[in-house]
Design a protein around this motif. Structure first.
Motif, PDB file in Angstrom:
ATOM      1  N   LEU A  24       0.818  -1.028  -0.059  1.00 43.85           N
ATOM      2  CA  LEU A  24      -0.028   0.042  -0.063  1.00 43.85           C
ATOM      3  C   LEU A  24       0.818   1.455   0.051  1.00 43.85           C
ATOM      4  O   LEU A  24       1.784   1.308   0.742  1.00 43.85           O
ATOM      5  CB  LEU A  24      -0.872   0.150   1.107  1.00 43.85           C
ATOM      6  CG  LEU A  24      -1.992  -1.018   1.391  1.00 43.85           C
ATOM      7  CD1 LEU A  24      -2.837  -0.719   2.583  1.00 43.85           C
ATOM      8  CD2 LEU A  24      -2.867  -1.147   0.166  1.00 43.85           C
ATOM      9  N   PRO A  25       0.458   2.446  -0.732  1.00 45.07           N
ATOM     10  CA  PRO A  25       1.128   3.685  -0.521  1.00 45.07           C
ATOM     11  C   PRO A  25       0.772   4.123   0.864  1.00 45.07           C
ATOM     12  O   PRO A  25       0.061   3.592   1.493  1.00 45.07           O
ATOM     13  CB  PRO A  25       0.437   4.444  -1.782  1.00 45.07           C
ATOM     14  CG  PRO A  25      -0.161   3.502  -2.585  1.00 45.07           C
ATOM     15  CD  PRO A  25      -0.622   2.222  -1.676  1.00 45.07           C
ATOM     16  N   ALA A  26       1.742   4.788   1.201  1.00 43.23           N
ATOM     17  CA  ALA A  26       1.851   5.443   2.669  1.00 43.23           C
ATOM     18  C   ALA A  26       0.363   6.120   3.169  1.00 43.23           C
ATOM     19  O   ALA A  26      -0.142   5.638   4.226  1.00 43.23           O
ATOM     20  CB  ALA A  26       3.047   6.514   2.885  1.00 43.23           C
ATOM     21  N   PRO A  27      -0.241   6.977   2.304  1.00 41.07           N
ATOM     22  CA  PRO A  27      -1.711   7.429   2.500  1.00 41.07           C
ATOM     23  C   PRO A  27      -2.613   6.244   2.688  1.00 41.07           C
ATOM     24  O   PRO A  27      -3.584   6.211   3.730  1.00 41.07           O
ATOM     25  CB  PRO A  27      -1.858   8.356   1.584  1.00 41.07           C
ATOM     26  CG  PRO A  27      -0.593   8.822   0.981  1.00 41.07           C
ATOM     27  CD  PRO A  27       0.332   7.584   1.128  1.00 41.07           C
ATOM     28  N   ALA A  28      -2.685   5.453   1.875  1.00 38.37           N
ATOM     29  CA  ALA A  28      -3.423   4.155   2.047  1.00 38.37           C
ATOM     30  C   ALA A  28      -3.375   3.155   3.104  1.00 38.37           C
ATOM     31  O   ALA A  28      -4.153   2.724   3.938  1.00 38.37           O
ATOM     32  CB  ALA A  28      -3.432   3.407   0.756  1.00 38.37           C
ATOM     33  N   ALA A  29      -2.034   3.314   3.407  1.00 32.39           N
ATOM     34  CA  ALA A  29      -1.703   2.420   4.628  1.00 32.39           C
ATOM     35  C   ALA A  29      -2.089   2.932   5.929  1.00 32.39           C
ATOM     36  O   ALA A  29      -2.585   2.546   6.817  1.00 32.39           O
ATOM     37  CB  ALA A  29      -0.233   2.282   4.586  1.00 32.39           C
ATOM     38  N   ARG A  30      -1.993   4.448   6.010  1.00 36.08           N
ATOM     39  CA  ARG A  30      -2.476   5.094   7.105  1.00 36.08           C
ATOM     40  C   ARG A  30      -3.882   5.011   7.484  1.00 36.08           C
ATOM     41  O   ARG A  30      -4.618   4.742   8.296  1.00 36.08           O
ATOM     42  CB  ARG A  30      -2.110   6.552   7.294  1.00 36.08           C
ATOM     43  CG  ARG A  30      -0.736   6.754   7.390  1.00 36.08           C
ATOM     44  CD  ARG A  30      -0.351   8.412   7.648  1.00 36.08           C
ATOM     45  NE  ARG A  30      -0.476   9.265   6.683  1.00 36.08           N
ATOM     46  CZ  ARG A  30       0.304   9.383   5.720  1.00 36.08           C
ATOM     47  NH1 ARG A  30       1.633   8.899   5.607  1.00 36.08           N
ATOM     48  NH2 ARG A  30       0.110  10.176   4.673  1.00 36.08           N
ATOM     49  N   TYR A  31      -4.731   5.165   6.133  1.00 38.83           N
ATOM     50  CA  TYR A  31      -6.015   4.717   5.950  1.00 38.83           C
ATOM     51  C   TYR A  31      -6.437   3.251   6.442  1.00 38.83           C
ATOM     52  O   TYR A  31      -7.384   3.251   7.332  1.00 38.83           O
ATOM     53  CB  TYR A  31      -6.533   4.857   4.768  1.00 38.83           C
ATOM     54  CG  TYR A  31      -8.091   4.953   4.158  1.00 38.83           C
ATOM     55  CD1 TYR A  31      -8.901   5.698   4.523  1.00 38.83           C
ATOM     56  CD2 TYR A  31      -8.432   3.768   3.708  1.00 38.83           C
ATOM     57  CE1 TYR A  31     -10.279   5.704   4.399  1.00 38.83           C
ATOM     58  CE2 TYR A  31      -9.729   3.586   3.263  1.00 38.83           C
ATOM     59  CZ  TYR A  31     -10.871   4.554   3.733  1.00 38.83           C
ATOM     60  OH  TYR A  31     -12.006   4.308   3.143  1.00 38.83           O
ATOM     61  N   ALA A  32      -5.637   2.211   6.132  1.00 38.48           N
ATOM     62  CA  ALA A  32      -5.879   0.981   6.618  1.00 38.48           C
ATOM     63  C   ALA A  32      -5.664   0.992   8.144  1.00 38.48           C
ATOM     64  O   ALA A  32      -6.583  -0.045   8.720  1.00 38.48           O
ATOM     65  CB  ALA A  32      -4.983   0.067   5.780  1.00 38.48           C
ATOM     66  N   GLN A  33      -4.723   1.371   8.717  1.00 41.90           N
ATOM     67  CA  GLN A  33      -4.624   1.496  10.146  1.00 41.90           C
ATOM     68  C   GLN A  33      -5.933   2.191  10.965  1.00 41.90           C
ATOM     69  O   GLN A  33      -6.200   1.595  12.077  1.00 41.90           O
ATOM     70  CB  GLN A  33      -3.467   2.400  10.465  1.00 41.90           C
ATOM     71  CG  GLN A  33      -2.042   1.812  10.154  1.00 41.90           C
ATOM     72  CD  GLN A  33      -1.006   2.610  10.478  1.00 41.90           C
ATOM     73  OE1 GLN A  33      -1.242   3.692  10.599  1.00 41.90           O
ATOM     74  NE2 GLN A  33       0.432   1.971  10.332  1.00 41.90           N
TER      75      GLN A  33
END
Length: 212
Positions: A172-181
């Motif tokens: 995941l790109p970093a913004p999507a990874a934060r969204y997933a968190q």
């Protein structure tokens, strides 16, 4: 209180509806199904879902079978706080997010078909597998780090499921990874994971594209 029955396969798009039901604390019957027998093709299920898939749901006897439509309908009926009302400034972002989930879903379906459903190597296209992984990565750049419409809604349930599944195929790109968190930390998501059932589709943590 609505009488709700959900036909569900673990890890499939019916997880979106399961997650919603946990978010609102609804009472429901969960009917576990499988892609690997004929149960989704029998006449009774096809009457509920013409494509012979999940989700299928009955809400006070009303059948529905498209996950995005189910989410929006249930939000309207049971949880107005999980939708953005007509005329609100964030309505466009809400609708965009709800339907963008299907853009991600198309790439996920192609990757799932080639990595998992087509079991014999000769049936698979390494070119398609690499191309779809790249397309999915590109599409994920539009996701996160915040809730789609400024507040958690059913658009985030639809998109969240797609992002959760995307991790099986790409980083995941970093913004999507934060969204997933954010969405995986929600108690309702965690309860839905517990009720999802044993893995049926994705038995590996990660399915890398073929080298080439």
């Amino acid at each position: 209180m609505a009488v709700i029955r959900l036909w569900h396969v673990a890890q499939s798009r019916s997880f979106r509806v399961l997650w919603f039901l946990e978010e609102v604390g609804a009472e429901y019957d969960l009917v576990a199904c499988s892609f690997f027998d004929r149960s989704l093709r029998d006449d009774a299920h096809v009457a509920r879902s013409p494509a012979g898939r999940v989700p299928a749901i009955e809400i006070d006897g009303l059948p529905m079978h498209e996950s995005g439509a189910i989410l929006l309908y249930l939000a309207e009926e049971l949880a107005p706080h999980l939708r953005i009302a007509e005329g609100a400034r964030a309505r466009a972002a809400f609708l965009q997010g709800l339907h963008y989930a299907e853009t991600l879903g198309a790439h996920l379906a192609n990757l799932t078909q080639h990595h998992i459903v087509l079991r014999e190597e000769r049936m698979r296209s390494p070119t398609v597998m690499r191309l779809e992984a790249r397309r999915l990565e590109n599409a994920l750049r539009a996701i996160g780090p915040d809730w789609v419409a400024g507040q958690f809604s059913v658009a985030d349930i639809a998109l969240g499921y797609a992002v959760w599944m995307a991790q099986r195929f790409v980083t995941l790109p970093a913004p999507a990874a934060r969204y997933a968190q954010m969405f995986t930390a929600r108690p309702a998501f965690q309860r839905a994971i517990q009720k999802d059932g044993p893995a049926q589709i994705y038995t590996q943590e990660f399915y890398p594209p073929p080298e080439g």
